[in-house]
Design a protein around this motif. Structure first.
Motif: not given
Length: 476
Positions: A26-32, A54-55, A452-458, A464-476
């Protein structure tokens, strides 16, 4: 640019899976992955997270959140806040032209600001008005005269739409003109059946006048909070069977004929009475004219949106009002509740747009005439100094409005085994680019190392407790 929203006060670590996590060949894809985080206590707000890649996912590392872009739900128009008379007045009179332009750019610009894309306006006065009025106060004259709206409201809306041409406008009446009601007053009372036609003409003529003025209305609700008759500001009680008769007999046919592109929403009230919009939707004559149901947050649970949607999946769901205020608690409580119920909960329960109440109020929770004396807007303006205070709700919405573009589609995000309740999240796929945006809140009491898992990538993140994150990456 994100620097207008973020405070560079520290970094939060995202981690990569070790090389052993790769499956053979498998290849990592190296998506940021790009990420932004706000801590529960507000000590870090919209802080940039370090980049990760993404891995390929390894079954030995159980996922905490699984995103599946193959499973999609409703299209999404965006987040926003209402331009009440109070907000419009403050924007036009409490700010000089340079400050006003900067404020509206920050709120509505898609590239460099908060990116708000939906707003709500009042048809006539609410409690957040400088006087009580409608646009047809002369008895016998039902045609709306919006001349007073040209002073503060319409100029504000035009500036907003110039900044964000995708802006959508929802309009709601607080009361019919007094002469159409059994109380003979804007305060309390019901719509007289012999004035149904007049009220329909009033609402449609208002929407036509706004379109002619250059600020077309996209959606019309029948009545703000129809099960509430406030004692000191405009309001009107309209029971389900009354709403159904009004829609089927007058408003629905007239709106379809005169403004076929404007959608009609029922209810526009709290989560705690889903049986009310369901009664309207059960009416065989009215249901054909109702495009969706609007909801408020002041009672009940957000799951009511799904209850109604599941029974009427062809009807749209919109969330149209919630306010923060003196009852909201400290920064941590207010921020966490808003993310949990509105930023995450409302879209997960089929909302196509989420709108807070006042965009901006002054330090005295006004101006207002009756009604809520301790509400606040997304932003508070000190009219003496011109200083703006961005409230917890501002940062809660920033985690979504800044990143989720109009036209995005909600996609599946599911908690891993044993994670129900500990993590709250919602995911979207952007139109065009296919980028995926995940908003996740650590609702637990301890820092978490998430996968966080999407398909074969993770990929992973420490949250931290109570924290909120927004995460963005290129879709497959």
């Amino acid at each position: 640019m994100i620097h207008r929203l973020a405070r560079a006060v520290g970094m939060v670590t995202l981690f990569m899976l070790a090389p052993a996590a790769f499956a053979a060949g498998e290849k990592s894809g190296l998506d940021t992955v790009r990420g932004w985080v706000t801590y529960a206590d507000g000590s870090r707000r919209m802080a940039s997270m370090t980049d990760a890649e993404l891995q390929v996912a390894d079954p030995a590392h159980p996922p905490d959140v699984v995103v599946d872009e193959a499973r999609s739900y409703q299209p999404f128009a965006g987040f926003g806040a209402a331009i009440t008379d109070a907000s419009a007045w403050l924007i036009q009179t409490g700010m000089d032209p340079k400050a006003r332009s900067a404020f509206l750019e920050e709120m509505f610009d898609r590239e460099n600001g908060l990116g708000l894309s939906v707003t709500r306006v009042t048809i006539g006065a609410s409690d957040f008005s400088l006087r009580h009025y409608t646009y047809a106060d002369t008895p016998g004259r039902a045609k709306a005269d919006i001349e007073s709206a040209r002073i503060h409201l319409i100029p504000t809306l035009k500036e907003m739409r110039a900044i964000n041409p995708q802006l959508r406008i929802i309009a709601s009446p607080w009361s019919a003109p007094a002469w159409m009601k059994d109380s003979g007053s804007l305060i309390k009372g019901r719509l007289r059946p012999d004035r149904y036609r007049d009220f329909a003409h009033y609402l449609v003529s208002y929407a036509r006048a706004m379109r002619k003025a250059g600020v077309p209305v996209d959606m019309l609700t029948i009545q703000n909070e129809p099960h509430f008759e406030p004692a000191d500001y405009p309001g009107m009680r309209v029971e389900p069977m009354e709403r159904a008769a009004f829609i089927a007999g007058e408003l629905g046919p007239l709106l379809r004929k005169r403004l076929p592109g404007v959608k009609l929403l029922d209810w526009d009230h709290n989560w705690d009475e889903p049986e009310s919009p369901l009664a309207v939707l059960a009416d065989p004559a009215a249901v054909a004219y109702v495009d969706g149901v609007a909801w408020h947050c002041y009672g009940g649970d957000v799951a009511a949106q799904s209850l109604v949607h599941d029974l009427h999946p062809d009807k749209e769901t919109w969330f149209t009002e919630c306010s923060g205020g003196g009852w909201s608690g400290d920064w941590e409580r207010a921020f966490g509740w808003t993310v949990s119920r509105l930023v995450i909960g409302a879209p997960r329960n089929w909302a196509r747009g989420v709108v807070m109440w006042n965009l901006v109020l002054d330090k005295s929770s006004g101006p207002h005439l009756g009604g809520c004396g301790n509400c606040r807007g997304l932003v508070t303006l000190d009219t003496a100094s011109g200083e703006l205070t961005r409230e917890p709700e501002y940062y809660a919405f920033a985690h979504a409005s800044r990143f989720v573009r109009p036209g995005a589609v909600r996609i599946s995000s599911v908690s891993g085994e044993g994670e129900e309740g500990a993590l709250e999240h919602v995911a979207f796929r952007q139109a065009g680019s296919g980028e995926i945006v995940l908003i996740v809140r650590n609702a637990g009491k301890m820092q978490r190392r998430l996968q966080i898992v999407q398909g074969k990538r993770a990929f992973g993140a420490e949250l931290p407790a109570g924290a909120v994150a927004t995460l963005a990456w290129d879709g497959q």
